[in-house]
Design a protein around this motif. Structure first.
Motif, PDB file in Angstrom:
ATOM      1  N   VAL A   1       0.896  -1.142   0.101  1.00 36.42           N
ATOM      2  CA  VAL A   1      -0.005  -0.077   0.109  1.00 36.42           C
ATOM      3  C   VAL A   1       0.762   1.190  -0.036  1.00 36.42           C
ATOM      4  O   VAL A   1       1.911   1.160   0.829  1.00 36.42           O
ATOM      5  N   HIS A   2       0.704   2.090  -0.960  1.00 32.08           N
ATOM      6  CA  HIS A   2       1.059   3.522  -0.896  1.00 32.08           C
ATOM      7  C   HIS A   2       0.362   4.717  -0.323  1.00 32.08           C
ATOM      8  O   HIS A   2      -0.873   4.429  -0.907  1.00 32.08           O
ATOM      9  N   GLN A   3       0.915   5.638   0.005  1.00 31.29           N
ATOM     10  CA  GLN A   3       0.141   6.721   0.733  1.00 31.29           C
ATOM     11  C   GLN A   3       0.474   7.894  -0.512  1.00 31.29           C
ATOM     12  O   GLN A   3       1.727   8.380  -0.487  1.00 31.29           O
ATOM     13  N   VAL A   4      -0.408   8.497  -1.017  1.00 25.06           N
ATOM     14  CA  VAL A   4      -0.369   9.436  -1.967  1.00 25.06           C
ATOM     15  C   VAL A   4      -1.132  10.920  -1.585  1.00 25.06           C
ATOM     16  O   VAL A   4      -2.512  10.804  -1.836  1.00 25.06           O
ATOM     17  N   PRO A   5      -0.714  11.761  -0.832  1.00 22.26           N
ATOM     18  CA  PRO A   5      -1.250  12.903  -0.761  1.00 22.26           C
ATOM     19  C   PRO A   5      -1.500  13.766  -1.856  1.00 22.26           C
ATOM     20  O   PRO A   5      -0.569  14.142  -2.453  1.00 22.26           O
ATOM     21  N   LEU A   6      -2.645  14.420  -2.247  1.00 22.31           N
ATOM     22  CA  LEU A   6      -2.793  15.082  -3.393  1.00 22.31           C
ATOM     23  C   LEU A   6      -3.592  16.334  -3.031  1.00 22.31           C
ATOM     24  O   LEU A   6      -4.486  16.467  -2.117  1.00 22.31           O
ATOM     25  N   THR A   7      -3.175  17.371  -3.876  1.00 25.90           N
ATOM     26  CA  THR A   7      -3.874  18.887  -3.653  1.00 25.90           C
ATOM     27  C   THR A   7      -4.551  18.941  -4.905  1.00 25.90           C
ATOM     28  O   THR A   7      -3.974  18.591  -6.083  1.00 25.90           O
ATOM     29  N   TYR A   8      -5.890  19.619  -5.021  1.00 22.77           N
ATOM     30  CA  TYR A   8      -6.595  20.030  -6.399  1.00 22.77           C
ATOM     31  C   TYR A   8      -6.769  21.514  -6.183  1.00 22.77           C
ATOM     32  O   TYR A   8      -7.505  22.049  -5.243  1.00 22.77           O
ATOM     33  N   ARG A   9      -6.310  22.133  -7.311  1.00 25.34           N
ATOM     34  CA  ARG A   9      -6.385  23.659  -7.395  1.00 25.34           C
ATOM     35  C   ARG A   9      -6.823  24.135  -8.727  1.00 25.34           C
ATOM     36  O   ARG A   9      -6.870  23.210  -9.685  1.00 25.34           O
ATOM     37  N   GLY A  10      -7.648  25.288  -8.500  1.00 26.18           N
ATOM     38  CA  GLY A  10      -8.484  25.652  -9.900  1.00 26.18           C
ATOM     39  C   GLY A  10      -7.222  26.408 -10.637  1.00 26.18           C
ATOM     40  O   GLY A  10      -7.703  26.857 -11.624  1.00 26.18           O
ATOM     41  N   ALA A  11      -6.017  26.674 -10.388  1.00 26.51           N
ATOM     42  CA  ALA A  11      -5.124  27.279 -11.057  1.00 26.51           C
ATOM     43  C   ALA A  11      -3.721  26.832 -10.857  1.00 26.51           C
ATOM     44  O   ALA A  11      -3.608  26.166  -9.397  1.00 26.51           O
ATOM     45  N   PRO A  12      -2.673  26.784 -11.382  1.00 28.83           N
ATOM     46  CA  PRO A  12      -1.357  26.434 -11.396  1.00 28.83           C
ATOM     47  C   PRO A  12      -0.929  27.082  -9.955  1.00 28.83           C
ATOM     48  O   PRO A  12      -0.943  28.169  -9.724  1.00 28.83           O
ATOM     49  N   LEU A  13      -0.116  26.282  -8.941  1.00 26.11           N
ATOM     50  CA  LEU A  13       0.667  26.663  -7.904  1.00 26.11           C
ATOM     51  C   LEU A  13       2.048  27.278  -8.324  1.00 26.11           C
ATOM     52  O   LEU A  13       2.656  26.430  -9.115  1.00 26.11           O
ATOM     53  N   ASP A  14       2.249  28.210  -7.878  1.00 26.47           N
ATOM     54  CA  ASP A  14       3.607  29.121  -8.371  1.00 26.47           C
ATOM     55  C   ASP A  14       4.627  28.075  -8.014  1.00 26.47           C
ATOM     56  O   ASP A  14       4.776  27.614  -6.919  1.00 26.47           O
ATOM     57  N   ASP A  15       5.846  28.060  -8.843  1.00 21.07           N
ATOM     58  CA  ASP A  15       7.067  27.465  -8.503  1.00 21.07           C
ATOM     59  C   ASP A  15       6.650  25.851  -7.994  1.00 21.07           C
ATOM     60  O   ASP A  15       7.775  25.500  -6.997  1.00 21.07           O
ATOM     61  N   ALA A  16       5.824  25.270  -8.483  1.00 24.88           N
ATOM     62  CA  ALA A  16       5.591  23.892  -7.931  1.00 24.88           C
ATOM     63  C   ALA A  16       5.645  22.745  -9.263  1.00 24.88           C
ATOM     64  O   ALA A  16       4.979  21.745  -9.129  1.00 24.88           O
ATOM     65  N   ASP A  17       5.893  23.284 -10.209  1.00 26.62           N
ATOM     66  CA  ASP A  17       6.038  22.455 -11.610  1.00 26.62           C
ATOM     67  C   ASP A  17       6.378  20.965 -11.039  1.00 26.62           C
ATOM     68  O   ASP A  17       6.240  19.735 -11.685  1.00 26.62           O
TER      69      ASP A  17
END
Length: 205
Positions: A62-78
């Motif tokens: 089992v792997h733990q994968v936290p995700l965030t969902y945003r309505g626009a790109p997050l700066d400096d997070a490519d």
């Protein structure tokens, strides 16, 4: 509380992870990615979706994968971008590996140190709330009344555990729950099926 939408999502979250997970050094698996369980945190500002998926591939761990969902790109997070999805209600969403998102770092610290727990999930049905029961539990073993403000995220070290270094704390996110022991201190523990394992921990800097 987390408002859920009965929506069409393309590609699906699991399809997105099936392409992204093999690019991670800490990933062990092969075959279709399946969901095991999940939990959510609340963004106090109500702008960012924060969901942690527990998944496995084939007979792998089992792997733990936290995700965030945003309505626009997050700066400096490519480097933390998992991909984009098209949500039939919310439109295009940018999906990030949450360890690189400062909103996740703050909510994770609160869950570990203040015992805030997971967000209650619900649907809006004919003007009323329909609560979806959680499919796993999370608990903190050391909640404190006045946890410190974490400050800015200074560094993220990917691995198992993945380390999120902030001004005040070092947060550890265990990628394969049960494979790594959490150090002594404040720990977030998850329970699902017949499993109980540490998910994350916090230590002062």
């Amino acid at each position: 509380m987390a408002l859920l939408h009965r929506a069409d999502i393309r590609p699906s979250k699991l399809e997105l992870l099936a392409a992204w997970l093999p690019t991670r050094d800490w990933y062990e698996g092969g075959g279709d990615v399946t969901r095991v369980a999940a939990y959510r945190f609340d963004d106090p500002a109500g702008q960012v979706g924060i969901e942690t998926l527990l998944v496995r591939s084939g007979d792998g761990p089992v792997h733990q994968v936290p995700l965030t969902y945003r309505g626009a790109p997050l700066d400096d997070a490519d480097e933390w971008l998992v991909g984009t999805i098209e949500h039939s209600v919310l439109g295009r969403r940018w999906v990030y590996d949450a360890v690189g998102d400062p909103v996740y770092a703050a909510t994770l610290a609160e869950a570990i140190l203040a015992g805030t727990g997971q967000a209650e999930e619900y649907f809006e049905v004919d003007g009323r709330r329909e609560v979806r029961p959680p499919n796993m539990g999370i608990t903190s073993d050391a909640p404190v009344a006045d946890p410190p403000t974490i400050g800015a995220v200074r560094q993220v070290v990917d691995g198992d555990p993945t380390l999120i270094v902030t001004d005040a704390l070092e947060l550890g996110v265990i990628r394969r729950p049960g494979s790594v022991a959490a150090p002594a201190g404040a720990t977030l523990t998850g329970t699902w099926d017949d499993v109980r394992a540490p998910l994350a921990y916090a230590a002062p800097r």
